[in-house]
Scaffold this active site. Structure first.
Site, mmCIF file in Angstrom:
data_model
loop_
_atom_site.group_PDB
_atom_site.id
_atom_site.type_symbol
_atom_site.label_atom_id
_atom_site.label_comp_id
_atom_site.label_asym_id
_atom_site.label_seq_id
_atom_site.Cartn_x
_atom_site.Cartn_y
_atom_site.Cartn_z
ATOM 1 C CB SER A 1 -0.849 0.013 1.234
ATOM 2 O OG SER A 1 -0.180 -0.311 2.312
ATOM 3 C CG HIS B 1 -2.614 -0.547 -3.208
ATOM 4 N ND1 HIS B 1 -2.952 0.661 -2.718
ATOM 5 C CD2 HIS B 1 -3.169 -1.318 -2.116
ATOM 6 C CE1 HIS B 1 -3.082 0.807 -1.519
ATOM 7 N NE2 HIS B 1 -3.294 -0.577 -0.888
ATOM 8 C CD GLU C 1 -3.551 3.811 -5.440
ATOM 9 O OE1 GLU C 1 -3.631 4.788 -5.115
ATOM 10 O OE2 GLU C 1 -3.077 3.067 -4.373
ATOM 11 C CG ASN D 1 -2.915 3.880 1.518
ATOM 12 O OD1 ASN D 1 -3.885 4.021 2.057
ATOM 13 N ND2 ASN D 1 -2.315 2.867 1.451
HETATM 14 N N1 CAA Z 1 -16.080 -9.176 1.835
HETATM 15 C C1 CAA Z 1 -16.778 -9.191 0.772
HETATM 16 N N2 CAA Z 1 -17.991 -8.618 0.813
HETATM 17 C C2 CAA Z 1 -18.260 -7.630 1.855
HETATM 18 C C3 CAA Z 1 -17.268 -7.491 2.753
HETATM 19 C C4 CAA Z 1 -15.998 -8.249 2.784
HETATM 20 N N3 CAA Z 1 -15.250 -8.079 3.791
HETATM 21 N N4 CAA Z 1 -17.694 -6.485 3.598
HETATM 22 C C5 CAA Z 1 -19.156 -6.094 3.055
HETATM 23 N N5 CAA Z 1 -19.375 -6.682 1.953
HETATM 24 C C6 CAA Z 1 -20.300 -6.726 1.187
HETATM 25 C C7 CAA Z 1 -21.690 -7.072 1.663
HETATM 26 O O1 CAA Z 1 -21.986 -8.321 1.642
HETATM 27 C C8 CAA Z 1 -22.529 -6.130 1.001
HETATM 28 O O2 CAA Z 1 -23.029 -6.853 -0.330
HETATM 29 P P1 CAA Z 1 -24.265 -6.676 -0.975
HETATM 30 O O3 CAA Z 1 -24.594 -4.881 -0.939
HETATM 31 O O4 CAA Z 1 -24.276 -6.984 -2.416
HETATM 32 O O5 CAA Z 1 -25.308 -7.132 -0.190
HETATM 33 C C9 CAA Z 1 -22.032 -5.001 0.697
HETATM 34 O O6 CAA Z 1 -20.493 -5.288 0.650
HETATM 35 C C10 CAA Z 1 -22.414 -3.607 1.607
HETATM 36 O O7 CAA Z 1 -21.987 -4.132 3.011
HETATM 37 P P2 CAA Z 1 -22.733 -3.853 4.131
HETATM 38 O O8 CAA Z 1 -24.266 -3.720 3.760
HETATM 39 O O9 CAA Z 1 -22.452 -5.006 5.222
HETATM 40 O O10 CAA Z 1 -22.202 -2.597 4.934
HETATM 41 P P3 CAA Z 1 -21.945 -1.057 4.027
HETATM 42 O O11 CAA Z 1 -22.925 -0.819 3.065
HETATM 43 O O12 CAA Z 1 -21.695 -0.144 5.246
HETATM 44 O O13 CAA Z 1 -20.689 -1.263 3.247
HETATM 45 C C11 CAA Z 1 -18.375 -1.256 3.219
HETATM 46 C C12 CAA Z 1 -19.435 -1.745 3.939
HETATM 47 C C13 CAA Z 1 -18.250 -1.647 1.715
HETATM 48 C C14 CAA Z 1 -17.154 -1.586 3.784
HETATM 49 C C15 CAA Z 1 -18.649 0.299 3.179
HETATM 50 O O14 CAA Z 1 -18.857 0.819 4.345
HETATM 51 C C16 CAA Z 1 -17.406 1.041 2.382
HETATM 52 O O15 CAA Z 1 -17.188 1.176 1.423
HETATM 53 N N6 CAA Z 1 -16.541 1.663 3.240
HETATM 54 C C17 CAA Z 1 -15.274 2.084 2.929
HETATM 55 C C18 CAA Z 1 -14.357 1.216 2.726
HETATM 56 C C19 CAA Z 1 -12.904 1.736 2.321
HETATM 57 O O16 CAA Z 1 -12.827 3.238 2.011
HETATM 58 N N7 CAA Z 1 -12.010 1.053 1.948
HETATM 59 C C20 CAA Z 1 -10.578 1.616 1.660
HETATM 60 C C21 CAA Z 1 -9.770 1.552 2.563
HETATM 61 S S1 CAA Z 1 -8.022 2.125 2.268
HETATM 62 C C22 CAA Z 1 -7.436 0.699 1.901
HETATM 63 O O17 CAA Z 1 -7.833 -0.542 1.946
HETATM 64 C C23 CAA Z 1 -6.097 1.135 1.376
HETATM 65 C C24 CAA Z 1 -4.996 1.022 2.197
HETATM 66 O O18 CAA Z 1 -3.868 0.436 1.798
HETATM 67 C C25 CAA Z 1 -4.921 1.024 3.821
#
Ligand code: CAA
Length: 284
Positions: A117, A138, A150, A189
């Site tokens: 990352s 990424h 990415e 990031n």
């Molecule tokens: N694996 C697979 N599917 C998942 C999951 C996982 N771990 N977590 C959630 N889902 C799926 C659910 O099954 C659901 O699917 P459907 O809509 O198709 O039924 C969908 O995602 C939405 O989940 P929820 O209804 O449980 O919850 P939500 O609507 O709040 O979404 C979330 C959860 C997708 C995590 C959303 O809150 C989100 O997009 N959050 C931001 C995530 C983000 O910004 N990630 C980037 C982080 S930075 C990074 O990763 C980089 C790094 O290097 C640090």
């Protein structure tokens, strides 16, 4: 097009990447040096697929076909993989050791990608005899859901390698952006860490509660999660590592980790996985 891929590391990111690749028809060799980790990942993926079956998006036989494509493997089994994606600990020496092994066991045409990352693709590539085939790929957490990857060019990454991972990304239904210069934190990031840092500083300074900081960003900027909740999701130890690396590389206070984060990580409070992250913390 590649058909067989190897995913090294079966933690949160590795298992998410394996999941999405198998879902889109790839045979995926899963390797993790810790015993039991691949089995645990397969169980978690099975549970996710069960939910897809319940929602009527997958048939039970499709679920079984996906599971059959997820193969627990050792280094001896992966020689025919056309693409390897490394998703091990975010520690340069650990990644270099994996790349040395990949270079030895995979065919000369294979692309070696890292899910780092923030670390330097160029430096990771120096441990191989094929830096032109080494690239950053990424993914974002949760990998099966997040649309972006990415693609990061190292100094010697060839256009062909970039093209191949772009094709791979499209084939698993992801949108790719190409980071043309190997720079710490790439795009996301580099923007996200100052957001986390500023949110944590606002909390440290007693300006607002955690709940209100998250609510403000969620509703004020239309983010799906507030930054403090998201920092827990990505893992506070991962966040701190990335901040420290960016700070070391840029010599810039924008990336200076807040003391509250360092204290939580030292106390082993690492975020969502332990249920004891920033969000469940009451002190300053
Ligand atoms: N694996 C697979 N599917 C998942 C999951 C996982 N771990 N977590 C959630 N889902 C799926 C659910 O099954 C659901 O699917 P459907 O809509 O198709 O039924 C969908 O995602 C939405 O989940 P929820 O209804 O449980 O919850 P939500 O609507 O709040 O979404 C979330 C959860 C997708 C995590 C959303 O809150 C989100 O997009 N959050 C931001 C995530 C983000 O910004 N990630 C980037 C982080 S930075 C990074 O990763 C980089 C790094 O290097 C640090």
């Amino acid at each position: 097009m590649e058909q067989r891929i190897a995913v090294i590391g079966a933690g949160t990111m590795g298992s998410g990447i394996a999941h999405v690749a198998a879902l889109h028809g790839y045979q995926v060799y899963m390797i993790d040096e810790k015993p039991g980790v691949v089995q645990t990942a397969r169980v978690r993926i099975h549970q996710r697929l069960d939910r897809e079956v319940e929602k009527g998006r997958l048939t039970p036989s499709e679920r079984e076909a996906v599971m059959d494509r997820l193969i627990e493997a050792t280094w001896d089994h992966v020689a025919d993989a056309e693409l390897a994606i490394e998703a091990v600990l975010e520690i340069m020496e650990v990644k270099k050791a994996v790349f040395q092994t990949l270079d030895r066991v995979l065919g000369p045409e294979a692309v070696l990608a890292t899910n780092t990352s923030s670390l330097s693709i160029t430096e990771i590539a120096t441990t191989t005899r094929r830096p032109q085939n080494v690239v950053g790929l990424h993914f974002f957490n949760p990998a099966p859901v997040m649309k972006l990857v990415e693609i990061v060019r190292g100094e010697e990454t060839s256009d062909d390698t970039v093209q191949r991972v772009q094709t791979f990304a499209t084939s698993i239904n992801k949108e790719a952006v190409v980071v043309q210069k190997d720079t710490p934190g790439f795009i996301v990031n580099r923007v996200l860490m100052p957001l986390f840092i500023e949110a944590m500083r606002i909390y440290e300074e007693g300006i607002a509660s955690k709940e209100d900081i998250d609510k403000a960003i969620k509703l004020g900027l239309n983010h799906p999660m507030g930054p403090l909740t998201l920092a827990d999701l990505t893992g506070l130890d991962v966040d701190l590592n990335v901040m420290d690396y960016l700070f070391q590389e840029f010599h810039d206070d924008r990336f200076a980790a807040p003391m509250v984060l360092r204290r939580l990580v030292r106390a082993g409070k690492l975020g969502r996985k332990t249920g004891k992250g920033f969000y469940n913390y009451d002190g300053v």
